[in-house]
Design a protein around this motif. Structure first.
Motif, PDB file in Angstrom:
ATOM      1  N   PRO A  67       0.813  -1.230   0.000  1.00 25.76           N
ATOM      2  CA  PRO A  67       0.000   0.000   0.000  1.00 25.76           C
ATOM      3  C   PRO A  67       0.841   1.271   0.000  1.00 25.76           C
ATOM      4  N   GLU A  68       2.001   1.235   0.657  1.00 30.36           N
ATOM      5  CA  GLU A  68       2.855   2.431   0.722  1.00 30.36           C
ATOM      6  C   GLU A  68       3.380   2.803  -0.674  1.00 30.36           C
ATOM      7  N   VAL A  69       3.748   1.799  -1.456  1.00 29.66           N
ATOM      8  CA  VAL A  69       4.274   2.044  -2.808  1.00 29.66           C
ATOM      9  C   VAL A  69       3.189   2.655  -3.683  1.00 29.66           C
ATOM     10  N   VAL A  70       2.007   2.064  -3.648  1.00 34.56           N
ATOM     11  CA  VAL A  70       0.898   2.564  -4.468  1.00 34.56           C
ATOM     12  C   VAL A  70       0.505   3.971  -4.014  1.00 34.56           C
ATOM     13  N   ALA A  71       0.421   4.189  -2.703  1.00 38.03           N
ATOM     14  CA  ALA A  71       0.046   5.509  -2.186  1.00 38.03           C
ATOM     15  C   ALA A  71       1.055   6.568  -2.629  1.00 38.03           C
ATOM     16  N   TYR A  72       2.354   6.221  -2.588  1.00 40.84           N
ATOM     17  CA  TYR A  72       3.367   7.187  -2.998  1.00 40.84           C
ATOM     18  C   TYR A  72       3.183   7.578  -4.463  1.00 40.84           C
ATOM     19  N   PHE A  73       3.091   6.590  -5.343  1.00 42.88           N
ATOM     20  CA  PHE A  73       2.982   6.894  -6.766  1.00 42.88           C
ATOM     21  C   PHE A  73       1.679   7.620  -7.087  1.00 42.88           C
ATOM     22  N   LYS A  74       0.581   7.229  -6.429  1.00 44.91           N
ATOM     23  CA  LYS A  74      -0.685   7.932  -6.667  1.00 44.91           C
ATOM     24  C   LYS A  74      -0.603   9.385  -6.213  1.00 44.91           C
ATOM     25  N   SER A  75       0.176   9.642  -5.153  1.00 48.85           N
ATOM     26  CA  SER A  75       0.294  11.009  -4.634  1.00 48.85           C
ATOM     27  C   SER A  75       1.055  11.914  -5.601  1.00 48.85           C
ATOM     28  N   THR A  76       1.764  11.329  -6.569  1.00 50.27           N
ATOM     29  CA  THR A  76       2.506  12.145  -7.536  1.00 50.27           C
ATOM     30  C   THR A  76       1.596  12.681  -8.638  1.00 50.27           C
ATOM     31  N   GLY A  77       0.330  12.286  -8.631  1.00 52.81           N
ATOM     32  CA  GLY A  77      -0.642  12.838  -9.571  1.00 52.81           C
ATOM     33  C   GLY A  77      -0.895  11.960 -10.782  1.00 52.81           C
ATOM     34  N   GLU A  78      -1.588  12.563 -11.730  1.00 49.30           N
ATOM     35  CA  GLU A  78      -1.971  11.847 -12.945  1.00 49.30           C
ATOM     36  C   GLU A  78      -0.730  11.326 -13.670  1.00 49.30           C
ATOM     37  N   GLY A  79      -0.832  10.123 -14.195  1.00 44.41           N
ATOM     38  CA  GLY A  79       0.300   9.513 -14.881  1.00 44.41           C
ATOM     39  C   GLY A  79       1.180   8.695 -13.954  1.00 44.41           C
ATOM     40  N   TRP A  80       0.673   8.421 -12.755  1.00 47.81           N
ATOM     41  CA  TRP A  80       1.484   7.700 -11.766  1.00 47.81           C
ATOM     42  C   TRP A  80       1.868   6.301 -12.233  1.00 47.81           C
ATOM     43  N   GLN A  81       1.013   5.659 -13.010  1.00 44.00           N
ATOM     44  CA  GLN A  81       1.331   4.311 -13.483  1.00 44.00           C
ATOM     45  C   GLN A  81       2.492   4.343 -14.480  1.00 44.00           C
ATOM     46  N   SER A  82       2.527   5.362 -15.319  1.00 45.79           N
ATOM     47  CA  SER A  82       3.636   5.502 -16.266  1.00 45.79           C
ATOM     48  C   SER A  82       4.931   5.791 -15.525  1.00 45.79           C
ATOM     49  N   ARG A  83       4.857   6.602 -14.470  1.00 43.82           N
ATOM     50  CA  ARG A  83       6.056   6.871 -13.675  1.00 43.82           C
ATOM     51  C   ARG A  83       6.549   5.603 -12.990  1.00 43.82           C
ATOM     52  N   MET A  84       5.609   4.806 -12.492  1.00 44.05           N
ATOM     53  CA  MET A  84       5.981   3.541 -11.854  1.00 44.05           C
ATOM     54  C   MET A  84       6.667   2.639 -12.884  1.00 44.05           C
ATOM     55  N   ASP A  85       6.146   2.608 -14.094  1.00 43.26           N
ATOM     56  CA  ASP A  85       6.763   1.820 -15.169  1.00 43.26           C
ATOM     57  C   ASP A  85       8.168   2.324 -15.446  1.00 43.26           C
ATOM     58  N   GLY A  86       8.347   3.643 -15.432  1.00 45.08           N
ATOM     59  CA  GLY A  86       9.665   4.224 -15.673  1.00 45.08           C
ATOM     60  C   GLY A  86      10.679   3.822 -14.618  1.00 45.08           C
ATOM     61  N   VAL A  87      10.248   3.816 -13.366  1.00 45.13           N
ATOM     62  CA  VAL A  87      11.138   3.416 -12.274  1.00 45.13           C
ATOM     63  C   VAL A  87      11.536   1.952 -12.445  1.00 45.13           C
ATOM     64  N   LEU A  88      10.580   1.116 -12.774  1.00 49.75           N
ATOM     65  CA  LEU A  88      10.882  -0.305 -12.978  1.00 49.75           C
ATOM     66  C   LEU A  88      11.797  -0.518 -14.188  1.00 49.75           C
ATOM     67  N   ARG A  89      11.615   0.272 -15.236  1.00 51.66           N
ATOM     68  CA  ARG A  89      12.486   0.169 -16.410  1.00 51.66           C
ATOM     69  C   ARG A  89      13.925   0.547 -16.056  1.00 51.66           C
ATOM     70  N   GLN A  90      14.059   1.626 -15.248  1.00 49.94           N
ATOM     71  CA  GLN A  90      15.401   2.035 -14.813  1.00 49.94           C
ATOM     72  C   GLN A  90      16.063   0.904 -14.027  1.00 49.94           C
ATOM     73  N   TYR A  91      15.310   0.285 -13.153  1.00 51.12           N
ATOM     74  CA  TYR A  91      15.836  -0.825 -12.357  1.00 51.12           C
ATOM     75  C   TYR A  91      16.326  -1.951 -13.267  1.00 51.12           C
ATOM     76  N   VAL A  92      15.503  -2.292 -14.243  1.00 52.54           N
ATOM     77  CA  VAL A  92      15.853  -3.378 -15.168  1.00 52.54           C
ATOM     78  C   VAL A  92      17.119  -3.015 -15.950  1.00 52.54           C
ATOM     79  N   SER A  93      17.192  -1.783 -16.460  1.00 50.37           N
ATOM     80  CA  SER A  93      18.367  -1.403 -17.265  1.00 50.37           C
ATOM     81  C   SER A  93      19.635  -1.382 -16.425  1.00 50.37           C
ATOM     82  N   ARG A  94      19.549  -0.930 -15.186  1.00 46.13           N
ATOM     83  CA  ARG A  94      20.739  -0.899 -14.320  1.00 46.13           C
ATOM     84  C   ARG A  94      21.211  -2.314 -13.969  1.00 46.13           C
TER      85      ARG A  94
END
Length: 99
Positions: A67-94
């Motif tokens: 719940p903390e992860v979802v709450a954080y990303f939702k608090s960043t506003g519209e497009g939070w799912q795309s931002r979450m995808d971006g963070v996961l992509r960065q993790y994968v590339s690193r």
């Protein structure tokens, strides 16, 4: 008895009627016939419907996050799912470079 109405009969104009319609259209400055270039540039409406197709198609999956992860990303506003995808992509590339 069926309540479906019959299709209306479509009557094409005669050559003389078509000539009169074209002459009337050409004389109206606000209703000029389309040029061959304009006609060629037209595409069916069906192909313009919906969201543009992405080159990077995403997969629809079901996943559970804390719940903390979802709450954080939702608090960043519209497009939070795309931002979450971006963070996961960065993790994968690193992590895929060092493997």
């Amino acid at each position: 008895m069926s309540k479906v109405s019959k299709r209306p009969v479509i009557r094409m104009p005669t050559a003389a009627e078509d000539k009169a319609i074209t002459a009337a259209a050409k004389s109206d400055p606000d209703a000029q016939p389309l040029t061959p270039t304009q006609l060629k540039a037209m595409v069916p409406l069906r192909s313009l419907r919906g969201r543009p197709k992405s080159e990077n198609k995403k997969l629809l999956i079901s996943v559970r996050y804390s719940p903390e992860v979802v709450a954080y990303f939702k608090s960043t506003g519209e497009g939070w799912q795309s931002r979450m995808d971006g963070v996961l992509r960065q993790y994968v590339s690193r992590h895929s470079r060092s493997a």
